[in-house]
Design a protein around this motif. Sequence first.
Motif, short mmCIF file in Angstrom:
data_model
loop_
_atom_site.label_atom_id
_atom_site.label_comp_id
_atom_site.label_asym_id
_atom_site.label_seq_id
_atom_site.Cartn_x
_atom_site.Cartn_y
_atom_site.Cartn_z
N ASN A 28 -21.38 0.75 -19.22
CA ASN A 28 -20.59 0.06 -20.25
C ASN A 28 -19.10 0.36 -20.06
O ASN A 28 -18.26 -0.55 -20.14
CB ASN A 28 -21.00 0.54 -21.65
CG ASN A 28 -22.32 -0.06 -22.10
OD1 ASN A 28 -22.83 -0.98 -21.46
ND2 ASN A 28 -22.87 0.46 -23.18
N HIS A 55 -19.49 0.40 -26.06
CA HIS A 55 -20.52 1.37 -26.45
C HIS A 55 -20.63 2.44 -25.38
O HIS A 55 -21.44 2.33 -24.45
CB HIS A 55 -21.86 0.67 -26.68
CG HIS A 55 -21.80 -0.32 -27.79
ND1 HIS A 55 -21.61 0.06 -29.11
CD2 HIS A 55 -21.83 -1.66 -27.79
CE1 HIS A 55 -21.55 -1.02 -29.86
NE2 HIS A 55 -21.68 -2.07 -29.09
N CYS A 96 -19.70 6.91 -24.80
CA CYS A 96 -19.44 8.09 -25.63
C CYS A 96 -19.45 9.38 -24.81
O CYS A 96 -19.93 9.40 -23.68
CB CYS A 96 -20.52 8.20 -26.71
SG CYS A 96 -22.16 8.48 -26.05
N ASN A 149 -18.07 8.22 -29.79
CA ASN A 149 -17.63 6.96 -29.19
C ASN A 149 -16.18 6.74 -29.64
O ASN A 149 -15.93 6.35 -30.79
CB ASN A 149 -18.52 5.80 -29.68
CG ASN A 149 -18.02 4.47 -29.14
OD1 ASN A 149 -16.89 4.35 -28.67
ND2 ASN A 149 -18.85 3.44 -29.21
N LEU A 195 -28.16 -0.38 -26.48
CA LEU A 195 -26.70 -0.25 -26.48
C LEU A 195 -26.16 0.12 -25.10
O LEU A 195 -24.97 0.05 -24.86
CB LEU A 195 -26.24 0.81 -27.48
CG LEU A 195 -26.28 0.45 -28.95
CD1 LEU A 195 -25.61 1.57 -29.76
CD2 LEU A 195 -25.59 -0.87 -29.22
N SER A 232 -26.40 3.20 -23.88
CA SER A 232 -26.10 4.64 -23.92
C SER A 232 -27.25 5.29 -24.67
O SER A 232 -27.48 4.99 -25.85
CB SER A 232 -24.78 4.89 -24.65
OG SER A 232 -24.78 6.18 -25.23
N LEU A 239 -26.05 7.15 -27.83
CA LEU A 239 -25.72 6.27 -28.96
C LEU A 239 -26.98 5.61 -29.51
O LEU A 239 -27.09 5.41 -30.73
CB LEU A 239 -24.69 5.21 -28.53
CG LEU A 239 -23.27 5.75 -28.35
CD1 LEU A 239 -22.35 4.68 -27.75
CD2 LEU A 239 -22.67 6.27 -29.67
#
Length: 273
Positions: free
Chosen positions: A97, A104, A106, A124, A192, A194, A197
């Motif tokens: 990402n 998204h 982090c 994030n 997402l 991740s 996340l």
Amino acid sequence: MSELDQYYDLVIELVKQGGQLIRENINRQKTILTKSSEVDLVTETDQMVEKLLMNGISAKFPDHKFIGEENTAESNRRVELTDAPTWIIDPVDGTMNFVHAMPHTCISIALYVNKVAEIGIVYNPVIEQFFTARKGKGAFLNGQRIRVSDEKALSKALVMMEMGTSRDPEKVRVVMENLRAIVPLVHGTRALGSCALNMCMVAMGASDLMFEFGIHIWDIAAGDLIVREAGGVCIDPAGGDFDALSRRVLCAASSELAHQATQVLVQYYPDRD
Ligand code: IPD
């Protein structure tokens, strides 16, 4: 101030600095290298954030140990988790990402002491979601307490699942079979990009269930504590206890829901971390 309070305050500051690096670089040109497959990526930002966190912690607490995604990949060493205070770090979870400037992505960092999770942080910085948890003290999003949805029925669950970064044909087959098995039984599926996340979506009640095979300890260590402190459960996808080194995770808003999911999932057992 307890030792854990000191560790927590320091890591919060360092994670904010790491987040600044992600924010500054997400829309810039990146140097991209591959690791275990053509879609397992690393950028200079992953390496910079990991160094920032490790150097910042080592400077204050020189006896602390680290299991960092990029450090482990570079040294080609197996993960070694001991009883010493150990920081488990994914400097950029959702690197794909990040490479595509998809917001998204982090930092995921956890502290284990005596092999028990004491601190979990998932940040994030692009859309300012700062998830924090400490053992026994609850889970928070941007300082506000969060709680899982408490959903118990698979038929009403919104499920997070991922393709992952392995292109091993057996792994791909299992992901596809699970998609085919899960979709008709649930409200919907989401990804997402991740793992950390995805787990936090369960923790905040935005999703009800999440599972993935083939992830590593740095993808799940912080998310596990955040989900449990938000009232959820983390288990092995076949129904046993959560094992941070097994490269398998299932988390849910309730144990009823978690165990229903274990009944329908096709299992996959990657090599352990
Ligand atoms: C990846 C992400 C992705 C998951 C992969 C992980 P990375 O971590 O969490 O969602 O499907 O299994 O490896 O490589 O971006 O840190």
